[in-house]
Write an enzyme that holds these catalytic residues in place. Sequence first.
Site, short mmCIF file in Angstrom:
data_model
loop_
_atom_site.label_atom_id
_atom_site.label_comp_id
_atom_site.label_asym_id
_atom_site.label_seq_id
_atom_site.Cartn_x
_atom_site.Cartn_y
_atom_site.Cartn_z
NE ARG A 69 -6.63 4.58 6.02
CZ ARG A 69 -5.50 3.74 7.04
NH1 ARG A 69 -5.38 4.23 8.55
NH2 ARG A 69 -4.58 4.95 6.87
NE ARG B 215 1.16 9.57 10.15
CZ ARG B 215 1.04 9.16 9.54
NH1 ARG B 215 -0.81 8.66 9.76
NH2 ARG B 215 1.51 8.48 8.05
CE LYS C 37 -2.46 1.15 3.94
NZ LYS C 37 -1.42 2.71 4.34
CG ASN C 38 2.62 2.77 3.50
OD1 ASN C 38 1.26 2.91 3.09
ND2 ASN C 38 2.90 2.28 4.47
CG ASP D 178 4.05 1.05 9.71
OD1 ASP D 178 2.66 1.95 10.46
OD2 ASP D 178 4.05 1.81 8.28
CB CYS E 142 -2.78 11.35 12.22
SG CYS E 142 -2.76 9.06 11.53
N1 EPU Z 1 7.73 14.30 10.64
C1 EPU Z 1 8.15 15.14 11.00
N2 EPU Z 1 7.64 15.70 9.92
C2 EPU Z 1 7.28 15.55 8.36
C3 EPU Z 1 6.73 13.98 8.61
C4 EPU Z 1 7.27 13.95 9.23
O1 EPU Z 1 8.43 15.24 12.03
O2 EPU Z 1 6.51 16.60 7.59
C5 EPU Z 1 7.60 12.79 11.97
C6 EPU Z 1 6.41 11.87 12.82
O3 EPU Z 1 6.32 12.97 13.07
C7 EPU Z 1 7.25 10.38 12.31
C8 EPU Z 1 7.78 10.51 11.10
O4 EPU Z 1 8.81 12.06 11.10
O5 EPU Z 1 7.61 10.53 13.92
C9 EPU Z 1 8.29 9.62 9.98
O6 EPU Z 1 7.16 10.33 9.75
P1 EPU Z 1 6.82 10.19 8.48
O7 EPU Z 1 6.81 11.21 7.22
O8 EPU Z 1 7.86 9.28 7.44
O9 EPU Z 1 5.56 9.37 8.01
P2 EPU Z 1 4.79 9.66 6.77
O10 EPU Z 1 5.88 8.91 5.74
O11 EPU Z 1 3.72 10.37 7.46
C10 EPU Z 1 4.25 6.67 6.62
C11 EPU Z 1 3.82 5.78 6.23
C12 EPU Z 1 3.25 5.15 7.78
C13 EPU Z 1 4.44 4.60 8.97
C14 EPU Z 1 5.19 6.00 8.79
C15 EPU Z 1 6.53 5.67 8.86
C16 EPU Z 1 2.60 5.57 4.24
C17 EPU Z 1 1.28 6.26 3.36
N3 EPU Z 1 2.28 5.32 5.02
O12 EPU Z 1 4.25 7.65 7.01
O13 EPU Z 1 2.23 3.98 7.59
O14 EPU Z 1 4.07 4.58 9.75
O15 EPU Z 1 5.57 5.69 6.89
O16 EPU Z 1 7.16 4.32 8.89
O17 EPU Z 1 3.56 5.29 3.21
C18 EPU Z 1 0.46 2.09 8.20
O18 EPU Z 1 0.62 2.33 6.41
O19 EPU Z 1 -0.64 2.19 9.07
C19 EPU Z 1 1.28 3.91 8.33
C20 EPU Z 1 1.03 5.00 9.10
#
Ligand code: EPU
Length: 421
Positions: A399, A121, A22-23, A307, A116
């Site tokens: 999802r 996030r 998915k991701n 995850d 969230c």
């Molecule tokens: N973070 C920041 N600033 C930002 C973005 C992120 O400080 O602008 C921090 C977040 O607070 C967190 C860390 O960075 O502590 C990681 O967040 P990240 O941005 O990597 O999360 P994401 O890219 O939004 C993806 C996956 C998530 C998974 C995370 C971590 C997708 C669609 N989602 O999210 O997946 O938990 O990476 O590996 O790729 C799930 O599938 O259930 C899910 C939540």
Amino acid sequence: MDKLVVEGGKRLAGNVTISGAKNSCLPILAATLLSEDRSVIRNCPDLRDISTMIKILKNLGVRVQQDGSTITVEPGNYKKYTASYELVSTMRASVCLLGPLLAKQRKAEVSFPGGCVIGPRPIDLHLKGMKALGADLKVERGYIIADAKNLKGGNVYLGGHFGSSVLATGNVMMAATLAKGTTVIENAACEPEVIDLACFLIKMGARISGHATHRIVVEGVKKLHGAEHSIIPDRIEAGTYIIAAAITKGDITLKNMELDHLVAVTDKLMESGLEIKKTISGVRARYVKKLKPLDIITLPYPGFPTDLQAQFMSLMTVTDGISVITEKIYPERFIHISELGRMGADIQLEGPNAIVKGMKSLSGAPVMASDLRASAALVLAGLVAKGRTDVHRIYHLDRGYENIEAKLTKLGAKVWREKEK
Ligand code: EPU
């Protein structure tokens, strides 16, 4: 609304085929917007989040066709650049439309994703990246409004409080493909999903190097073309089924899984006593002896993935001894603790550390799913609990887990879906 009912106590055995990630699929579908040509994406999972992304693409005026696990996207000369609140509010990952829309349309309006249930996030790193490429950004009416007449390469450090960010890296990488000049992303995420996105962009004609490291370099090009791509297997779904083998004292062979993407997890589970081996038919996870308790810390890739934290916790609730689970990515991602407690689990939360005391057994109960991975953890707990577990609000599970009840049933579980009264 549906709920999932699980009758615990069955040992799971047999084969399960892992779906596409998915991701990986979500940002790759967004990336198709960078070209006017047709792109064909194979091995896409049939999930609610993917349907949401397809709706968003269609709303932008793009032609999308879904035929089984193949999604064909024909952007053509689409003119729109807005991802609306109605759709973005149901899926936070829609923020990954910001980069491609900005690069292709030089304008983007994406609803601010907001809160969230797994904790704060922020999207500051996404915004920082777009600014480094010369975009003007403001937040108005709940939307991120981005303008970039002259998108140009820049250097950007994407480290946040908790390390790198998967979607921010993807977003900046996508925007940089059509920017003038060179972009360097420092502290880039190197999750397999980021690498898969980079591979797709390269097939579209992008000039990217350093993906799979923490320093990605993108040389902007004038135009990208359509491409064909097959999505990598879902490492989190695979990890969930391996934990299902462990928790039910079972023997499961996973087909279409990439063992290299899950080393941090398989290493821990083998340390605990689970047998995990590559065979000609796939990866075999087999319970051979009593498991030992373990401490884990979630970290960015290649560390233990956040995850799989909740699912691992379910396993530790029935593993004799004390284990400590430390969440370093989303320090508030612990809502499942109180629900596992309803099933008799003994877990104390001390800051970002969950201290789990393994019990002889859990007892089935009505429980509430709070997010995607917490839902999977409750289903796993239900598989081993005595009696019946009703997992409410199962839409979270839909999802991210394709055909979960069919896959579990084939492995011998007693699980079915019911309409909520
Ligand atoms: N973070 C920041 N600033 C930002 C973005 C992120 O400080 O602008 C921090 C977040 O607070 C967190 C860390 O960075 O502590 C990681 O967040 P990240 O941005 O990597 O999360 P994401 O890219 O939004 C993806 C996956 C998530 C998974 C995370 C971590 C997708 C669609 N989602 O999210 O997946 O938990 O990476 O590996 O790729 C799930 O599938 O259930 C899910 C939540």
